[in-house]
Write a protein that holds these residues in place. Structure first.
Motif, PDB file in Angstrom:
ATOM      1  N   LEU A  27     -31.936 -42.401  28.928  1.00  0.00           N
ATOM      2  CA  LEU A  27     -31.959 -41.418  27.854  1.00  0.00           C
ATOM      3  C   LEU A  27     -32.223 -40.012  28.394  1.00  0.00           C
ATOM      4  CD1 LEU A  27     -34.031 -43.495  25.280  1.00  0.00           C
ATOM      5  CD2 LEU A  27     -31.660 -42.768  24.971  1.00  0.00           C
TER       6      LEU A  27
ATOM      7  N   THR B 223     -25.971 -40.964  25.006  1.00  0.00           N
ATOM      8  CA  THR B 223     -26.718 -40.554  23.813  1.00  0.00           C
ATOM      9  C   THR B 223     -26.448 -41.556  22.702  1.00  0.00           C
ATOM     10  OG1 THR B 223     -26.527 -38.218  24.415  1.00  0.00           O
ATOM     11  CG2 THR B 223     -27.120 -38.724  22.146  1.00  0.00           C
TER      12      THR B 223
ATOM     13  N   ASN C  72     -30.542 -36.735  19.347  1.00  0.00           N
ATOM     14  CA  ASN C  72     -29.202 -36.140  19.278  1.00  0.00           C
ATOM     15  C   ASN C  72     -28.158 -37.108  18.732  1.00  0.00           C
ATOM     16  OD1 ASN C  72     -30.070 -33.631  20.372  1.00  0.00           O
ATOM     17  ND2 ASN C  72     -30.036 -34.547  22.427  1.00  0.00           N
TER      18      ASN C  72
ATOM     19  N   GLY D 216     -29.334 -37.963  30.046  1.00  0.00           N
ATOM     20  CA  GLY D 216     -28.293 -37.405  29.203  1.00  0.00           C
ATOM     21  C   GLY D 216     -26.938 -38.047  29.399  1.00  0.00           C
TER      22      GLY D 216
ATOM     23  N   LEU E 101     -36.916 -37.166  22.739  1.00  0.00           N
ATOM     24  CA  LEU E 101     -35.747 -38.040  22.707  1.00  0.00           C
ATOM     25  C   LEU E 101     -35.535 -38.702  21.345  1.00  0.00           C
ATOM     26  CD1 LEU E 101     -36.238 -39.707  26.206  1.00  0.00           C
ATOM     27  CD2 LEU E 101     -34.498 -38.021  25.578  1.00  0.00           C
TER      28      LEU E 101
ATOM     29  N   ALA F  88     -32.247 -41.740  17.749  1.00  0.00           N
ATOM     30  CA  ALA F  88     -32.238 -40.788  18.856  1.00  0.00           C
ATOM     31  C   ALA F  88     -32.162 -39.352  18.346  1.00  0.00           C
ATOM     32  CB  ALA F  88     -31.069 -41.077  19.788  1.00  0.00           C
TER      33      ALA F  88
END
Length: 417
Positions: free
Chosen positions: A125, A131, A329, A128, A151, A327
């Protein structure tokens, strides 16, 4: 609740697909990652590698933590997104039939990327490189690190109409006051699995301190312990009446000597194969997680009875749970919430349990229900955890980096012989 008894899987019948415990995958890196707890380098550097970070707050049952708010929850009232829900999860930790029904219900697809340890998941995580929308299987011992590394995103309870099904002790957990970031997935305990038909002295379990059996030379070569330093050292401390999260070097040194005495007496196998080895009869006693014996009924020989498996856990048991998180994002945060809510539905959770073997953290799925509906044989009733037992259970919490280093040093010395 719908009556789904016709679909229930009885342990006396053969299974077309024996479920696999997700915890079997933890052993390969137990020395490096310590099973369920991250090593000192990860503890000390959640926000490194150029990533953003916030304050690290370690929770304790007697010192609940309100985690810092990082970002905003998805707004209420939105329609769920389409496409493919990206999930980060342990292998074989969701029933494919329940997932297929979720996909059909919402007109979407799901894709699962797997991890073997929490340390590996956190690194994945933080890099990157991937995601996900939804993260499944993390424990409270790593939650604060996920938040510190920014995160996760807060949950929007308006999408979780089934949250009220959760056991009371996890609606407002000490590790995430207000359940800002988490909903529970499963609960489990740590104890001892054994064969009831192979001359195991059950007076150990009747005495209240069943851990003592791990030092009985009568079981030398036929006994196993978990490949998890937190569980093994913690059980020794529990046996001795000590704090299972202690940082006291003298207490840890004494635990090391006890472990060496165990090794000399019983030469235990160190792995996470209790769910297959005890049913096969190659071991008659094995420290394990409760789900291992619930899974074990599917690994018994065809001519064996499920009554040949037993499980002991202490009255003051050591309990744990895994969680769902969204998450930070996530591209499909509403759909991720819908997935969580789907698995908080009692019928869906029940069917999922019939495949994974790990107990859902829902009030309605109490021990008697799971026994009456033939998901669990009566002789393994004590491998199930009641909400009251969970609430009173001891917890292996996240350790400070210097304390964690002391624990891993004890484990390294023990496993080195």
């Amino acid at each position: 609740m719908k009556n789904r008894r016709s679909e229930h899987r009885h342990p006396t019948t053969s299974a077309s697909r024996a479920p696999v415990s997700r915890r079997r995958f933890l052993g390969g890196s137990a020395m490096a990652a310590g099973g369920l707890v991250l090593g000192p380098s990860i503890l000390a550097a959640c926000g490194s590698d150029g990533g953003s970070s916030t304050a690290l707050k370690l929770a304790r049952p007697d010192k609940p933590v309100t985690l810092p708010t990082v970002g905003d929850a998805v707004a209420a009232g939105k329609a769920h997104e389409g496409g493919t829900l990206q999930i980060l999860n342990y292998v074989d930790y969701l029933n494919p039939d329940v997932i297929a029904r979720f996909e059909e219900t919402y007109g979407v697809k799901t894709a699962v990327t797997t991890y073997d340890t929490e340390e590996g998941a956190l690194n994945k995580l933080r890099s990157g490189a991937f995601t996900p929308d939804l993260i499944i299987g993390m424990t409270d011992s790593v939650l604060s690190r996920l938040v510190a590394a920014e995160l996760l995103q807060p949950l929007n309870r308006s999408y979780l109409s089934n949250f009220g099904n959760v056991i009371e002790g996890l609606r407002d957990p000490y590790y995430d006051v207000g359940a800002q970031y988490t909903t529970p997935y499963i609960i489990y305990s740590t104890g001892i699995g054994y064969r009831t038909d192979m001359d195991v002295d059950t007076s150990y379990f009747e005495s209240g301190n069943g851990w003592d059996i791990l030092w009985d030379s009568a079981y030398s070569g036929r006994l196993g312990i978990l490949d998890s330093y937190r569980d093994v050292i913690g059980s020794v401390l529990h046996r001795n009446g000590e704090d299972i999260n202690t940082g006291d070097q003298k207490v840890l040194n004494a635990a090391l000597e006890d472990l060496r005495e165990m090794s000399a007496a019983t030469n235990p196998k160190i792995d996470i194969l209790a769910y297959t080895e005890v049913p096969a009869g190659t071991r008659v006693v094995n420290q394990c997680w409760s789900g291992d014996m619930l899974l074990g009924v599917w690994y018994l020989p065809e001519d064996a009875s499920w009554t040949e498996l037993g499980y002991w856990q202490p009255d003051e048991m050591v309990t744990g749970n895994d969680v769902f998180c969204v998450a930070r994002n996530a591209e499909r945060p509403v759909l991720a919430h819908e997935f969580i809510n789907f698995f908080l539905d009692v019928d869906n959770a029940l069917e999922n349990f019939g495949w994974t073997g790990y107990q859902p953290a829902l009030e309605a799925l109490d021990a008697q229900t799971l026994i009456d509906w033939e998901y669990v044989p009566a002789n393994l009733a004590n491998a199930l955890i009641t909400p009251a037992q969970y609430a009173k259970g001891n917890r292996a919490v996240a350790l400070e980096p210097d304390v964690d280093a002391r624990w891993t040093d004890v484990w390294a010395k023990f496993t080195a012989g």
